[in-house]
Enzyme design. Structure first.
Site, PDB file in Angstrom:
ATOM      1  N   ASP A 185       0.643  -1.535   0.312  1.00 13.68           N
ATOM      2  CA  ASP A 185      -0.066  -0.357   0.066  1.00 13.68           C
ATOM      3  C   ASP A 185       0.742   1.249  -0.141  1.00 13.68           C
ATOM      4  O   ASP A 185       1.343   1.613   0.834  1.00 13.68           O
ATOM      5  CB  ASP A 185      -0.986  -0.045   1.362  1.00 13.68           C
ATOM      6  CG  ASP A 185      -1.463   2.114   1.627  1.00 13.68           C
ATOM      7  OD1 ASP A 185      -1.348   2.637   0.143  1.00 13.68           O
ATOM      8  OD2 ASP A 185      -2.538   1.116   2.655  1.00 13.68           O
TER       9      ASP A 185
ATOM     10  N   GLN B   3       0.991   6.734   0.712  1.00 14.00           N
ATOM     11  CA  GLN B   3       2.293   7.119   1.227  1.00 14.00           C
ATOM     12  C   GLN B   3       2.981   7.928   0.813  1.00 14.00           C
ATOM     13  O   GLN B   3       3.743   8.753   0.980  1.00 14.00           O
ATOM     14  CB  GLN B   3       1.452   7.501   2.637  1.00 14.00           C
ATOM     15  CG  GLN B   3       0.103   7.680   3.561  1.00 14.00           C
ATOM     16  CD  GLN B   3      -0.868   9.171   3.178  1.00 14.00           C
ATOM     17  OE1 GLN B   3       0.122  10.007   2.522  1.00 14.00           O
ATOM     18  NE2 GLN B   3      -1.914   8.998   3.290  1.00 14.00           N
TER      19      GLN B   3
HETATM   20  N1  PMP Z   1      -3.831   3.667   2.611  1.00 12.79           N
HETATM   21  C1  PMP Z   1      -3.654   4.379   3.188  1.00 12.79           C
HETATM   22  C2  PMP Z   1      -1.527   4.126   3.836  1.00 12.79           C
HETATM   23  C3  PMP Z   1      -3.566   5.436   3.150  1.00 12.79           C
HETATM   24  O1  PMP Z   1      -3.338   6.504   3.885  1.00 12.79           O
HETATM   25  C4  PMP Z   1      -5.195   5.946   2.534  1.00 12.79           C
HETATM   26  C5  PMP Z   1      -5.789   7.733   2.512  1.00 12.79           C
HETATM   27  N2  PMP Z   1      -5.870   8.019   3.762  1.00 12.79           N
HETATM   28  C6  PMP Z   1      -5.209   4.562   1.976  1.00 12.79           C
HETATM   29  C7  PMP Z   1      -5.051   3.208   2.063  1.00 12.79           C
HETATM   30  C8  PMP Z   1      -6.804   4.894   1.014  1.00 12.79           C
HETATM   31  O2  PMP Z   1      -6.907   5.158  -0.062  1.00 12.79           O
HETATM   32  P1  PMP Z   1      -7.859   5.778  -0.871  1.00 12.79           P
HETATM   33  O3  PMP Z   1      -8.881   6.687   0.156  1.00 12.79           O
HETATM   34  O4  PMP Z   1      -7.854   6.291  -1.757  1.00 12.79           O
HETATM   35  O5  PMP Z   1      -8.602   4.953  -0.716  1.00 12.79           O
END
Ligand code: PMP
Length: 871
Positions: free
Chosen positions: A665, A668
């Protein structure tokens, strides 16, 4: 912009020799029009102004009598630059040079009939300097002088004609010559001028009172915002006439003593709840005309507190159109953008300083004595909006105050490595220098950066910084943050520190969306017409740009809605067997946890790895789990809650060794550091376009191999479809069924190019330095706890903190309301992590991006300090 309704000229009664507010004088004569200069404000010369003009004239020409009525029309220049009006004529210019720190006066030819007969010196007889045998044109020309004469303004005589000229280094430039007939005009005083203008003064008063009465009940309370200056003195008087009694003055703590005494004598409430300027300036550096953080701290913040006690109010204030060109479209009422409790009303917005003084004198209202001492504008003694000429005056009248500020400026100049002129010429008054000051710098070969900030002296800077190598904030010349910020019009009054939730989008990204709409809006992958060809090509090309950006050209790059969708596509797209194991970590966003937990219905179990006391991932525990056999590891590259970076390359090694798939993921990490999926060795990489300057509704799923089943079926994702079978398209298309977010995708491509142009390594270094500065600053405040790894290499610009005794939501609210700082508070979609850390109410999270400035970081630190102090 529509031309504002400002008056651009002054009427003058030649019969009475007085200036007029309206066209007709009290004597019945129609006034003559005198054009004025922008911003068309006009004020009477007061005691110190008259003394100064008298002295300068005397130095040059001898004893020249001055009329009682002198007016000054302030105009733009390097510093004070006033057109002097006397006897209804443009008499000359009064100019302050910030370099020599001297005033000079330059007379104009219209002054000659009034001074020629008195001039004992300062007359250059050109008959003695020029060759008499030749007939030449004199006006507008420059000639060498035969004898040495001092620089400055002079009267020029040539045969029987007179004119004015300026001597500079042995040469004289002559203006037009003419025959001059001396005039001895009437010399009325201001009392007489008031009398001749009484009708118009009454009209002005009537209109202002009408405005006050019209609005005084618009809110439950009515009051006057009093600044100690002439404009608010007039408004206070008018408001009291209209029955509004309440008035307040905000004492910033850096006021001139005369102002405070004067305010006390006016019976106005004094609010003393501002922050401490001198402790804030140590961190934030000098405020600028284009960067007035001091107003927020010392004025808006206490005003908010005051108004929260008083409640919703209509506030009468002395703002005027003529104060600056920016105010020339000020309406009668305006909602205070910084404070919804306040409706501002400007009853004298159409008055010039001339009318204000006349009114105050007519009504016999005492004015702040600083005006007579030579200040044109009343404010804090170190206000960046003050002129250097005014500050120079204060150096002689208020030495104790200016000494302290000068000492700070000197120390700041040394610390930052700015040239001495930063302090000596008052260049500190701007962050980005305006054209006239840039020209001055060019003249004196003082280097200015492309974004118009003064260049730091690299040699000096290095010396200072060698003592503190840990904090190596990159200066403007290395990281052009101010230039970058111009791409984000939204960055105005608020300090945006919530980029981890959603980053801002720069102009080129927005332009791409507009271009799509204006020039070639069409669907993609369908049809062959020219619009669809352009749209398809750009949308497809955006995939390629993103793939290249993450070093993933050999894989499949799918555009999704967001990270969440990307992760879900993998969770749903792999085929699972009962007994399969997924390993994830306690650092995960809910989006990288819930899709895996949901697989329990298919018999898939989930293990969650913890972190160590220094907030870093427990790699040993992860290895133990992988060894036990797992189908997939799903791990964040950087935590959106506590900023910790995980060692993906090492995790990938383990996964490879034990034949486990790896999903990263990278929501960030991709926006803030170089990420290369090939080097990392992952199988899936998920991230969001809207966190990396791209449009909302954009996300990415990168796959080393397209091994998942498409989650959504339909148009656009197939090669062939038959009555009983279909063949999915190759590449990303099979995962993008239906009409995609075309503008979003194209915009994302532009965002990636934008980041590439600046360079991810550069962005990473810049943000790393800001992060270190923030953590250092916050950690010095008692009662503040920070949740971040200590090693700068293991963290991104996401800083979580708490303040003892305050709920994170309350802190975020106060930061927003009182300091215009926007941060996130709560669990940050990481509730298990918050529970793990024992943070039942979550944290406050400040998250940075490439457009965040050092100053914003310092203001956040100062604001947190203030919140701690006041709670
Ligand atoms: N993973 C991480 C580490 C995030 O920071 C975020 C968003 N804050 C997400 C997943 C989810 O992202 P999204 O809202 O764009 O789907």
């Amino acid at each position: 912009m529509q031309e504002p309704a400002v008056k651009k000229s002054l009427f003058w009664c030649d019969a009475c020799n007085v200036p007029l507010i309206g066209r007709r004088c009290g004597c019945g004569t129609e006034g003559r029009t005198i054009p004025l200069l922008e911003p068309f404000d006009l004020r009477p010369a007061l005691h110190a102004d008259r003394d100064l003009i008298g002295r300068l004239l005397n130095d040059r020409f001898g004893d020249i009598p001055l009329p009682n009525i002198i007016l000054l029309n302030k105009t733009g220049g390097r510093d004070r630059s006033d057109l002097i009006l006397m006897n209804g004529e443009r008499f000359g210019w009064l100019i302050f040079d910030p370099v020599t720190r001297q005033f000079s006066l330059e007379i104009s030819p219209e002054a000659l009939p009034y001074i020629l007969q008195y001039a004992a010196n300062g007359v250059v007889n050109l008959d003695e300097h020029l060759d008499q045998s030749k007939k030449i044109r004199i006006g507008g020309k420059k000639f060498p002088l035969k004898t040495a004469e001092s620089n400055g303004t002079v009267i020029v005589k040539y045969r029987s004609r007179f004119g004015t000229g300026v001597i500079r280094d042995g040469h004289i430039r002559v203006k037009e010559l003419a025959l001059v007939t001396p005039i001895t005009p009437k010399n009325p005083d201001w009392k007489e001028a008031i009398q001749k203008n009484q009708y118009h003064l009454k009209l002005l008063e009537r209109d202002a009172l009408r405005i006050i009465k019209k609005h005084r009940e618009d809110r439950p309370t009515a009051n006057v915002s009093f600044s100690g200056g002439k404009d608010s003195a007039a408004v206070l008087h008018l408001a009291r006439k209209a029955g509004v009694e309440q008035a307040f003055f905000i004492d910033t703590g850096i006021e001139l003593p005369e102002t405070v005494e004067y305010v006390e004598s006016c019976g106005v409430d004094i609010i003393r709840k501002g922050g401490d300027f001198f402790s804030a300036v140590e961190k934030a550096g000098p405020p600028g005309k284009d960067h007035r953080w001091c107003c927020k701290l010392l004025k808006l913040h206490p005003l908010r507190i005051y108004l929260s006690e008083v409640g919703s109010s209509v506030t009468f204030q002395g703002n005027r159109w003529y104060e600056s060109w920016n105010r020339a479209d000020l309406d009668e009422t305006s909602q205070n953008p910084a404070n919804p409790l306040q409706l501002n009303v400007s009853p004298i917005r159409s008055w010039r300083a001339f009318e204000v003084f006349l009114y105050l004198w007519w009504q016999k209202i005492p004015i702040n004595p600083l005006y007579e001492m030579g200040l044109e504008r009343i404010g804090c003694y170190l206000c960046p909006a003050m002129l250097e000429s005014e500050y120079e005056l204060l150096r002689s009248t208020h030495t104790d105050l200016t000494d302290r500020w000068d000492a700070f400026l000197k120390q700041w100049t040394g610390k930052t490595g700015y040239p001495d002129e930063y302090h000596q010429w008052g260049l500190w008054r701007w962050k980005a220098l305006p054209p006239k000051m840039r020209e001055l710098c060019r003249e004196y070969e003082i280097p200015v950066n492309n974004d118009f900030t003064l260049r730091h002296n690299a040699v000096k800077k290095r010396k200072v910084q060698s003592e503190t190598p840990a904090v190596h904030i990159m200066r403007e010349e290395a990281f052009p943050v101010e230039t970058i910020r111009r791409d984000y019009p939204i960055l105005g009054d608020a300090i945006y520190l919530d980029s981890a939730a959603l980053s801002l989008s720069p102009e080129p990204v927005l332009d791409a969306a507009i271009e799509f709409e204006h020039r070639y809006r069409a669907n993609v992958g369908r049809g062959i017409h020219r619009f669809t060809q352009i749209a398809s090509q750009r949308y497809w090309h955006a995939h390629e740009k993103v793939a290249r950006f993450i070093g993933g050209g050999n894989g499949t790059t799918v555009f999704t809605k967001n990270t969440t969708e990307s992760i879900n596509m993998v969770a749903h797209g792999l085929s699972w067997q009962p007994g399969d194991r997924v390993i994830t970590t306690i650092l995960e966003h809910h989006s990288n946890l819930l899709p895996w937990r949901a697989l329990a219905t298919q018999g898939v179990t989930l293990s969650v790895i913890g972190i160590r006391p220094d907030f870093t991932l427990d790699l040993a525990a992860l290895e133990e789990e992988i060894k036990k056999g797992a189908r997939l590891v799903a791990v964040t590259h950087a935590s959106n809650a506590i900023g910790v970076i995980t060692p993906i390359a090492e995790i990938a090694e383990l996964c490879k060794r034990y034949n486990t798939l790896l999903l990263v993921d990278a929501a960030q990490s991709v926006p803030h550091m170089p990420v290369n999926v090939t080097d990392l060795g992952c199988d899936f990489c998920c991230f969001s376009g809207h966190k990396m300057l791209g449009p909302t509704g954009t996300g990415i799923l990168w796959m080393k191999e397209p091994i998942i089943r498409p989650m959504i079926l339909g148009g656009g994702m197939i090669e062939e479809v038959h009555a009983d079978s279909y063949m999915p398209a190759a590449g990303y298309q099979q995962y993008e069924a239906g009409t995609p977010n075309i503008t979003g995708g194209i915009g994302l491509g532009v965002a990636v190019e934008y980041l590439e142009k600046i360079g991810m390594e550069t962005i990473r270094r810049y943000e790393e330095a800001l992060t270190t500065r923030l953590i250092k600053g916050l950690s010095r405040i008692e009662g503040v706890s920070i949740y971040a790894p200590s090693d700068p290499a293991s963290r991104i610009g996401v800083i979580s903190f708490t303040i003892e005794g305050l709920h994170p939501h309350e802190i975020a609210e106060r930061l927003d309301e009182n300091f215009d700082i926007l941060v996130r508070s709560g669990y940050h979609c990481c509730q298990p992590l918050m529970e793990y850390l024992g943070l039942s109410e979550g944290t406050v999270r400040a998250s940075l991006a490439l457009y965040t400035t050092e100053m914003e970081i310092d203001l956040l630190i100062a604001a947190v300090q203030e919140i701690v102090r006041s709670s």
